[in-house]
Design an enzyme around this catalytic site. Structure first.
Site, mmCIF file in Angstrom:
data_model
loop_
_atom_site.group_PDB
_atom_site.id
_atom_site.type_symbol
_atom_site.label_atom_id
_atom_site.label_comp_id
_atom_site.label_asym_id
_atom_site.label_seq_id
_atom_site.Cartn_x
_atom_site.Cartn_y
_atom_site.Cartn_z
ATOM 1 N N SER A 151 0.912 -1.151 -0.062
ATOM 2 C CA SER A 151 0.236 0.120 -0.124
ATOM 3 C C SER A 151 0.970 1.250 -0.110
ATOM 4 C CB SER A 151 -0.990 -0.016 1.119
ATOM 5 O OG SER A 151 -1.373 1.406 1.507
ATOM 6 N N TYR A 164 -3.714 7.303 7.030
ATOM 7 C CA TYR A 164 -3.418 6.026 7.027
ATOM 8 C C TYR A 164 -3.343 5.530 8.629
ATOM 9 C CZ TYR A 164 -2.415 6.074 2.105
ATOM 10 O OH TYR A 164 -2.497 6.438 0.823
HETATM 11 N N1 NAP Z 1 -8.923 -1.451 -1.518
HETATM 12 C C1 NAP Z 1 -7.661 -0.419 -1.597
HETATM 13 O O1 NAP Z 1 -8.189 0.556 -1.966
HETATM 14 C C2 NAP Z 1 -6.415 -0.812 -1.123
HETATM 15 C C3 NAP Z 1 -5.362 0.104 -1.208
HETATM 16 C C4 NAP Z 1 -4.226 -0.255 -0.836
HETATM 17 C C5 NAP Z 1 -3.840 -1.427 -0.512
HETATM 18 N N2 NAP Z 1 -4.625 -2.305 -0.482
HETATM 19 C C6 NAP Z 1 -4.386 -3.865 -0.096
HETATM 20 O O2 NAP Z 1 -4.840 -4.802 -0.997
HETATM 21 C C7 NAP Z 1 -4.995 -6.169 -0.496
HETATM 22 C C8 NAP Z 1 -6.558 -6.302 -0.726
HETATM 23 O O3 NAP Z 1 -7.420 -5.481 0.064
HETATM 24 P P1 NAP Z 1 -8.983 -5.300 -0.072
HETATM 25 O O4 NAP Z 1 -9.248 -4.069 -0.031
HETATM 26 O O5 NAP Z 1 -9.375 -6.267 -1.233
HETATM 27 O O6 NAP Z 1 -9.236 -5.928 1.107
HETATM 28 P P2 NAP Z 1 -10.762 -6.616 1.573
HETATM 29 O O7 NAP Z 1 -11.878 -6.346 0.662
HETATM 30 O O8 NAP Z 1 -10.873 -6.570 3.222
HETATM 31 O O9 NAP Z 1 -10.396 -8.241 1.460
HETATM 32 C C9 NAP Z 1 -9.345 -8.798 2.297
HETATM 33 C C10 NAP Z 1 -9.058 -10.342 1.942
HETATM 34 O O10 NAP Z 1 -8.302 -10.614 3.254
HETATM 35 C C11 NAP Z 1 -8.641 -11.915 3.680
HETATM 36 N N3 NAP Z 1 -8.436 -12.064 4.948
HETATM 37 C C12 NAP Z 1 -8.220 -11.091 6.163
HETATM 38 N N4 NAP Z 1 -7.626 -11.754 7.210
HETATM 39 C C13 NAP Z 1 -7.087 -12.968 6.743
HETATM 40 C C14 NAP Z 1 -6.424 -13.820 7.446
HETATM 41 N N5 NAP Z 1 -6.031 -13.952 8.957
HETATM 42 N N6 NAP Z 1 -6.084 -15.022 6.775
HETATM 43 C C15 NAP Z 1 -6.507 -15.262 5.304
HETATM 44 N N7 NAP Z 1 -7.147 -14.312 4.741
HETATM 45 C C16 NAP Z 1 -7.435 -13.230 5.355
HETATM 46 C C17 NAP Z 1 -10.284 -11.722 3.793
HETATM 47 O O11 NAP Z 1 -10.810 -12.973 3.527
HETATM 48 P P3 NAP Z 1 -11.457 -13.807 5.121
HETATM 49 O O12 NAP Z 1 -11.982 -12.664 5.775
HETATM 50 O O13 NAP Z 1 -12.321 -14.701 4.261
HETATM 51 O O14 NAP Z 1 -10.351 -14.474 5.832
HETATM 52 C C18 NAP Z 1 -10.399 -11.035 2.329
HETATM 53 O O15 NAP Z 1 -10.350 -12.087 1.381
HETATM 54 C C19 NAP Z 1 -4.563 -5.790 0.906
HETATM 55 O O16 NAP Z 1 -3.350 -6.243 1.083
HETATM 56 C C20 NAP Z 1 -4.676 -4.376 1.009
HETATM 57 O O17 NAP Z 1 -3.736 -3.872 2.083
HETATM 58 C C21 NAP Z 1 -5.935 -2.211 -0.907
#
Ligand code: NAP
Length: 262
Positions: A151, A164
Site C-alpha cells: 500500500s 492511514y
Molecule cells: N482497496 C484498496 O484501496 C487498497 C489500497 C491499498 C492496498 N490495498 C491492499 O490490497 C489488499 C486487498 O485489499 P482489499 O481492499 O481487497 O481488502 P478486503 O476487501 O478487506 O479483503 C481482504 C481479504 O483478506 C482476507 N483475510 C483477512 N484476514 C485474513 C487472514 N487472517 N487469513 C486469510 N485471509 C485473510 C479476507 O478474507 P476472509 O475474511 O475470508 O479471511 C479477504 O479475502 C490488501 O493487502 C490491502 O492492504 C488495498
C-alpha cells in the site's frame, strides 16, 4: 524471463473478496489453476460478502480451474496444510500472491495492543509464513514468482481525508522491506519477488466497511491491479524482481494494457 500464465499454479491469499478475488479470477481467465485461500467458507457478515467457495464457483462458471482451501495466514500449521493441499492437488506452485490484509483505523491512543498485534500478524507475518511455506517447492522447481500486495501507506504520509492508521502504515512498510530482502535472498533460485500497490483507492468490500458512501469519490475497479498481477506472475529472477511500485508505474514502465473485463 517472462513466461505465460497458462498452466501455472497460483496461490492467492485473501481471495474470498476484493482485490484478491479479482486477481484469482484474472489468473484463472489467463489459464492458471488458482488456490483460493482465505478464512470465509461462507459470508459471515452482510457487510463482508464473499467466500472461498463463491470465488471458486465463479472461476469454474467461466471455465477455469480453482481450489478453495480455508486458511488463516497467521496460523503456521494452517498455512503449511494449505500449501500441502495445493501441492498434493497440482504437484507444484508457481505463483504466490500475499494479498490478505486487515486494518483497524483507530488512533494510536485508542488502539488496543491485541488489535495492533493482529494487524501486524496478518499483514506482515502472514506473507512471511506463506512465503516460507511455498519456497521449498519453488526452489526445487528452479523458478517462481511471489507478489506482495502492499500500500502507499508504506511511504505516503496521508493528507486530507486519506489518512492511514499507524499500524497499517507500519505493517505495509515492513512488507515493502521484506520484499526487497526476500528478492535478494531467493534470486539465486530464480524466484522473483515484487510488491504491487494500488495507485488510488480500489472499491472493495473491505474499504466500504470503513468509508461512508459520501466519501467514496474517485474509487477505481481492481482492473489495473489484476493486469499488473498477471504481468508479475510471469516473472522469475531473470525478469522483473525486487521492485516495489504502484500499478500505474508497472503499467507505464512495461506498456501494459488494462482490460476492465475483471
Ligand atoms: N482497496 C484498496 O484501496 C487498497 C489500497 C491499498 C492496498 N490495498 C491492499 O490490497 C489488499 C486487498 O485489499 P482489499 O481492499 O481487497 O481488502 P478486503 O476487501 O478487506 O479483503 C481482504 C481479504 O483478506 C482476507 N483475510 C483477512 N484476514 C485474513 C487472514 N487472517 N487469513 C486469510 N485471509 C485473510 C479476507 O478474507 P476472509 O475474511 O475470508 O479471511 C479477504 O479475502 C490488501 O493487502 C490491502 O492492504 C488495498
Amino acid at each position: 524471463m517472462e513466461t505465460a500464465v497458462r498452466g501455472k499454479i497460483a496461490v492467492v491469499t485473501g481471495a474470498s473478496r476484493g482485490i484478491g478475488k479479482a486477481i484469482a479470477l484474472g489468473f484463472a481467465r489467463e489459464g492458471a489453476a488458482v488456490v483460493v485461500a482465505a478464512r470465509s467458507e461462507s459470508a459471515r457478515d452482510e457487510r463482508l460478502p464473499g467466500s472461498i467457495h463463491e470465488t471458486v464457483a465463479e472461476i469454474e462458471k467461466h471455465g477455469g480451474q480453482g481450489l478453495a482451501v480455508r486458511c488463516d495466514v497467521t496460523d503456521e500449521a494452517g498455512v503449511t496444510a494449505m500449501v500441502e493441499t495445493a501441492l498434493e492437488t497440482y504437484g507444484r506452485i508457481d505463483v504466490l500472491v500475499n494479498n490478505a490484509a486487515i486494518d483497524f483505523p483507530f488512533p494510536v491512543t485508542e488502539m488496543p495492543l491485541k488489535r495492533w498485534e493482529l494487524v501486524m500478524r496478518v499483514n506482515t507475518t502472514g506473507p512471511f509464513l506463506c512465503s516460507k511455506a511455498v519456497l521449498p517447492a519453488m526452489i526445487a522447481q528452479g523458478r517462481g514468482s511471489i507478489i506482495n500486495i502492499s500500500s502507499q501507506a508504506a511511504t505516503e504520509r496521508g493528507s486530507g481525508t486519506v489518512g492511514y492508521s499507524a499500524v497499517y502504515a507500519a505493517s505495509k512498510a515492513a512488507l515493502d522491506r521484506f520484499t526487497w530482502a526476500l528478492a535478494a535472498e531467493v534470486g539465486k533460485h530464480n524466484i522473483a519477488v515484487n510488491a504491487l500497490k494500488p495507485a488510488g483507492v480500489v472499491d472493495t468490500e473491505g474499504m466500504r466497511l470503513w468509508v461512508p458512501q459520501e466519501e467514496r469519490q474517485g474509487w477505481t475497479s481492481p482492473a489495473a491491479m489484476v493486469t499488473c498481477a498477471v504481468f508479475l506472475a510471469k516473472q522469475d529472477a531473470g525478469g522483473v524482481t525486487g521492485t516495489v511500485a504502484v500499478d500505474d508505474e508497472y503499467i507505464c514502465w512495461h506498456g501494459l494494457k488494462v482490460s476492465e473485463d475483471t
